[in-house]
Design an enzyme around this catalytic site. Sequence first.
Site, PDB file in Angstrom:
ATOM      1  N   ASP A  47      46.107  51.751  -2.110  1.00  0.00           N
ATOM      2  CA  ASP A  47      45.249  51.013  -1.176  1.00  0.00           C
ATOM      3  C   ASP A  47      43.975  50.567  -1.864  1.00  0.00           C
ATOM      4  OD1 ASP A  47      44.216  50.367   1.718  1.00  0.00           O
ATOM      5  OD2 ASP A  47      42.634  51.559   0.769  1.00  0.00           O
ATOM      6  N   TYR A  52      35.800  46.340  -2.809  1.00  0.00           N
ATOM      7  CA  TYR A  52      35.556  47.358  -3.823  1.00  0.00           C
ATOM      8  C   TYR A  52      35.289  46.703  -5.184  1.00  0.00           C
ATOM      9  CZ  TYR A  52      37.973  50.200  -0.268  1.00  0.00           C
ATOM     10  OH  TYR A  52      38.369  50.793   0.907  1.00  0.00           O
ATOM     11  N   LYS A  78      42.699  44.622   2.241  1.00  0.00           N
ATOM     12  CA  LYS A  78      41.896  44.452   3.447  1.00  0.00           C
ATOM     13  C   LYS A  78      41.350  43.037   3.567  1.00  0.00           C
ATOM     14  CE  LYS A  78      40.795  49.331   3.157  1.00  0.00           C
ATOM     15  NZ  LYS A  78      41.251  49.620   1.794  1.00  0.00           N
TER      16      LYS A  78
END
Length: 329
Positions: A47, A52, A78
């Site tokens: 994930d 990030y 995401k």
Amino acid sequence: MKNEILEKKHQIGLGGVAIGTAFNDISDNEARDILSSAWDEGIRYFDTSPWYGLTKSEKRFGEYLRSQKREDFVFSTKVGRLFKEVPKDQLPPTMWKNPFHYDFKHDYTADGIKRSIEDSLERTGLPYFDIIYVHDLSEDQVGDRYPYFLKQAQSGAFKVLSALRDEGVIKAWGMGVNKIEPILDCLDSADPDICLSATQYSILEHEDAVDRLLPAVKKAGVQLVSGAGFNSGYIAGRKRYNYKDQIPKDIAEKYKKLQIIAERHQVNLVDASIQFVLAAEEFVSIIPGAGKPEQAIANAKALEVDIPSEFWNELKNESIIYDKAATPK
């Protein structure tokens, strides 16, 4: 239960925050070593998020996972932010130690979600994604604009992700947030399959989730994945709690008691934390990050460790674990 995309072999995954340089400036080679170690230990759920490292983590995950057969692993990323490249002196202030040179804006519209997925596919080089999480749609990230962005997501992100799932473009979707309320709001207005619950359920802090979150997702037939199950490293001995340097006094006192009991029973708290989260039937996976290969290896082996029942009983007797919370059998 809805789309059960995560199976027993996916109970422990690898999260991408540390590889995105959240806590240290991890190099490309170090990132690859972490991913390779996780893979060699049997981890098959990965994930990450474009957030990030301002797209760095996503790029790194893709560079490694492209060398594996796509059908052999589950991958989630995401949506909710769009990124544009900027000069280094225009980088926004963030938690990342060495991010790529991108600025961002929150966008939960249908067009924004489609563009985000397209951008992520290009960055990772993967042919498809299994799970998409609607990221950081919560007050701790968007502040008093939460009602505005929730409405935007209800008419945009939630509908388009359900459509993409129904068309077979993705296999499942849900929320990826640090608070309970956004998940409950999503359950009230959409049909998610799986939600990433970060910082809401750990061996140190879980009472609110037991009372409000777990019953709601169980009723809706929605699975949960645990993010920040170590409270962003605090349980593993780091001087930070839920991504902040300030440790709440009550949590610090609770942690000292937890350490004493763990030492008495010769229990490693990382192993205990992983086993505690997965004892709740609503959680089908936990995805701790890793800043070093040995951390990924230790996480992967956590379920093999035998923890005495006396340890769990003492934690309940000392009110460290809520009496309604599930514990390993």
